[in-house]
Scaffold this active site. Structure first.
Site, PDB file in Angstrom:
ATOM      1  N   ASP A  27       0.828  -1.327   0.036  1.00  0.00           N
ATOM      2  CA  ASP A  27      -0.070  -0.043  -0.113  1.00  0.00           C
ATOM      3  C   ASP A  27       0.811   1.257  -0.119  1.00  0.00           C
ATOM      4  OD1 ASP A  27      -1.967  -1.830   0.363  1.00  0.00           O
ATOM      5  OD2 ASP A  27      -2.814  -1.312   2.096  1.00  0.00           O
ATOM      6  N   LYS A 132      -6.885  -4.895  -3.026  1.00  0.00           N
ATOM      7  CA  LYS A 132      -7.451  -5.418  -1.804  1.00  0.00           C
ATOM      8  C   LYS A 132      -8.477  -4.359  -1.450  1.00  0.00           C
ATOM      9  CE  LYS A 132      -3.837  -4.352   1.154  1.00  0.00           C
ATOM     10  NZ  LYS A 132      -4.348  -3.592   2.043  1.00  0.00           N
ATOM     11  N   CYS A 165      -2.181  -2.466   7.665  1.00  0.00           N
ATOM     12  CA  CYS A 165      -1.907  -3.323   6.602  1.00  0.00           C
ATOM     13  C   CYS A 165      -0.993  -4.353   6.784  1.00  0.00           C
ATOM     14  CB  CYS A 165      -2.174  -2.585   5.271  1.00  0.00           C
ATOM     15  SG  CYS A 165      -3.764  -1.832   5.101  1.00  0.00           S
TER      16      CYS A 165
END
Ligand code: TIU
Length: 224
Positions: A27, A132, A165
């Site tokens: 990310d 995701k 994450c």
């Protein structure tokens, strides 16, 4: 070049077969690292994440030299928000909610400028990008199938944020039998104390979720 190397790590050194190891970059999106994105709407100081960029760039360059499998992930949602649970959209009191228009396009929406990966770490066409909807890379994605397809057993993990994450993905991966080695200076959090504790939680108890190393140790091992 050796086909496997032993890398300095905590709680103990780990030997990695490079053909069975993937670099997973979590990310590193404009929405988390740049002003005007999702991270800032949550009230965070996004400049806290910049420190992870250079260490990741160095490891990414070395992994590309090695022709290691490189996988980038992006958190985000479909434009119609059909994969965004109301419980996530309605959470808290952000300055803008998921899907609202912001300076980098709609907040945390696939295809918008803010959703994309920062230029310094931009994926090559040959690299895998996993979109995701959640914090973990396995939930509602093809990530697990891809790891199996490539015969991956070990994940070198970096990205943002350490306790959200990165930790969620490492926990998901650990339960699925992967050895996770987290690159400490290649991760960052909006909360430096959460970064520290997030790494400690991974390597405590004999490595309850995995190993923690740093970019210098990864570069040394990749250069073997
Ligand atoms: N808010 C926060 O720390 N993180 C996230 O929402 N997502 C990721 O960590 N990528």
């Amino acid at each position: 070049m050796k086909s496997s190397s032993t890398m300095a790590a905590e709680p103990e050194p780990i030997t990695l077969d490079w053909s069975r190891t993937a670099l997973v970059i979590i990310d590193m999106q404009r929405d988390f690292l740049e002003p005007g994105g999702f991270g800032e709407t949550l009230g965070n100081d996004v400049s806290q994440l910049a420190r992870a960029v250079q260490p990741i760039a160095a490891v990414l360059a070395a992994a590309r030299d090695r022709e290691m499998l490189v996988i980038h992930t992006r958190e985000g949602h479909l434009p119609d928000l059909s994969d965004a649970p109301p419980a996530k959209i309605e959470r808290g009191a952000p300055s803008l909610r998921i899907g609202d228009p912001g300076p980098m396009g709609r907040i945390l929406i696939r295809g918008e400028a803010g959703h994309d990966i920062i230029p310094a770490l931009y994926p090559l066409d040959s690299e895998i990008v996993i979109d995701k909807p959640g914090k973990g890379a396995f939930y509602a994605t093809e990530f697990g199938d891809i790891l199996q397809k490539y015969g991956i057993e070990n994940l070198l993990v970096c990205g943002v944020t350490t306790e959200v994450c990165v930790n969620t993905t490492v926990r998901e991966a650990n339960d699925r039998g992967y050895r996770c080695v987290v690159i400490s200076d290649g991760c960052a959090s909006y909360f430096p104390e959460f970064h520290e504790m997030g790494l400690k939680m991974i390597k405590a108890q004999g490595g309850i979720f995995g190993w923690v190393t740093d970019s210098a140790a990864v570069l040394q091992a990749l250069g073997d």
